[in-house]
Design a protein around this motif. Structure first.
Motif, short mmCIF file in Angstrom:
data_model
loop_
_atom_site.label_atom_id
_atom_site.label_comp_id
_atom_site.label_asym_id
_atom_site.label_seq_id
_atom_site.Cartn_x
_atom_site.Cartn_y
_atom_site.Cartn_z
N ASP A 1 0.83 -1.21 0.00
CA ASP A 1 0.00 0.00 0.00
C ASP A 1 0.86 1.26 0.00
O ASP A 1 0.59 2.22 -0.73
CB ASP A 1 -0.93 0.00 1.21
N ARG A 2 1.90 1.27 0.82
CA ARG A 2 2.72 2.46 0.96
C ARG A 2 3.55 2.74 -0.30
O ARG A 2 3.81 3.89 -0.63
CB ARG A 2 3.65 2.33 2.17
N LEU A 3 3.97 1.68 -0.98
CA LEU A 3 4.83 1.85 -2.16
C LEU A 3 4.06 1.78 -3.47
O LEU A 3 4.65 1.87 -4.55
CB LEU A 3 5.94 0.79 -2.15
N TYR A 4 2.73 1.59 -3.37
CA TYR A 4 1.87 1.55 -4.56
C TYR A 4 2.29 0.45 -5.53
O TYR A 4 2.40 0.66 -6.74
CB TYR A 4 1.85 2.91 -5.27
N VAL A 5 2.53 -0.73 -4.98
CA VAL A 5 2.86 -1.89 -5.80
C VAL A 5 1.98 -3.05 -5.36
O VAL A 5 1.28 -2.97 -4.35
CB VAL A 5 4.35 -2.28 -5.67
N SER A 6 2.01 -4.13 -6.11
CA SER A 6 1.20 -5.29 -5.76
C SER A 6 1.86 -6.11 -4.65
O SER A 6 3.07 -6.00 -4.42
CB SER A 6 0.99 -6.18 -6.99
N LEU A 7 1.05 -6.92 -3.99
CA LEU A 7 1.57 -7.80 -2.95
C LEU A 7 2.59 -8.77 -3.52
O LEU A 7 3.63 -9.05 -2.90
CB LEU A 7 0.42 -8.55 -2.29
N SER A 8 2.33 -9.28 -4.70
CA SER A 8 3.27 -10.22 -5.33
C SER A 8 4.60 -9.54 -5.64
O SER A 8 5.66 -10.18 -5.55
CB SER A 8 2.67 -10.82 -6.59
N THR A 9 4.57 -8.26 -5.98
CA THR A 9 5.81 -7.53 -6.24
C THR A 9 6.64 -7.40 -4.97
O THR A 9 7.87 -7.56 -4.99
CB THR A 9 5.51 -6.14 -6.81
N VAL A 10 5.99 -7.11 -3.85
CA VAL A 10 6.69 -7.03 -2.57
C VAL A 10 7.35 -8.37 -2.25
O VAL A 10 8.53 -8.43 -1.87
CB VAL A 10 5.73 -6.63 -1.44
N LYS A 11 6.60 -9.45 -2.40
CA LYS A 11 7.15 -10.78 -2.10
C LYS A 11 8.33 -11.10 -3.01
O LYS A 11 9.32 -11.70 -2.58
CB LYS A 11 6.06 -11.84 -2.25
#
Length: 226
Positions: free
Chosen positions: A184-194
């Motif tokens: 949410d904070r970086l405006y990316v998808s959850l899969s991108t964070v993982k």
């Protein structure tokens, strides 16, 4: 199949409370609760739980020693094919062993007064190979773990430099945010964070997100000093 758990704590009230909380969930099964480290090791061999909920301070063989033995045994005998995920339960202000346990392979940290929901989340996260460290512990504990002076001098060097986005993700992780909050904070998808965290884990040659967070504090990334 429910997540199987063994609880190890020398305080009967703690064991009883944890058992009641976990057994109230349909997807978790408590196989046993034991009073010390030797009993925990025996229970792991006998019952092969998915998760070991482990008090770090116990008489005799403490949680640090249990974690060390299980980690070393898994490394020496990978053919055995089983090592439970370890969630450490600690009273932060008294625990001088947390740093060694953190680097020893624990999958999560909880305070003994953690909410029932957080306890359940930690067990579920550990069972799937993830880690949960409450925000309060992450910020307070990992700040303590970083060297008081010369911050960054003892931190390992990544095999490859982290990208700017990877650094952003790690910085948020070290400040106690979940993957969903980071997304949410970086405006990316959850899969991108993982995906970013998986790449960082490989570059740092660490086992889990707890060790990534520790590195961020040790290197100064979490405080913005690098």
């Amino acid at each position: 199949m429910p997540i199987s758990v063994v609880i190890a704590d020398d305080q009967e009230m703690v064991r009883t409370g944890f058992r009641m909380i976990l057994e109230s969930r349909d997807d978790i099964e408590v196989l046993d609760d034991v009073v010390d480290g030797e009993a925990a090791l025996e229970a792991v061999d006998r019952l092969r739980p998915d998760v070991l909920l482990l008090d770090i301070r116990m008489p005799g063989t403490d949680g640090l020693e249990v974690t060390r033995r299980l980690t070393e045994r898994a490394a020496a005998h990978p053919e055995l094919g089983h090592r439970p995920r370890i969630v450490i339960v600690t009273t932060f202000d008294l625990d001088e062993y947390v740093r060694a346990t953190l680097h020893g392979g624990a999958s999560g940290f909880l305070l003994k007064d953690a909410s029932p929901a957080l306890l359940v989340e930690a067990v579920r996260a550990a069972a799937v190979g993830d880690s949960l460290v409450s925000p309060a512990i992450t910020v307070r504990l990992l700040r303590e773990l970083a060297p008081a002076t010369g911050r960054g001098a003892a931190a390992r060097t990544p095999a490859e430099p982290l990208t700017e986005r990877e650094r952003d993700v790690v910085r948020e992780l070290a400040r106690g945010r979940t993957n969903a909050e980071i997304a949410d904070r970086l405006y990316v998808s959850l899969s991108t964070v993982k995906s970013h965290l998986a790449h960082v884990q490989t570059k740092l040659a660490v086992r889990n997100r707890v060790e990534i967070a520790a590195w961020a504090w040790e290197s100064g990334l979490a405080t913005g000093s690098t």
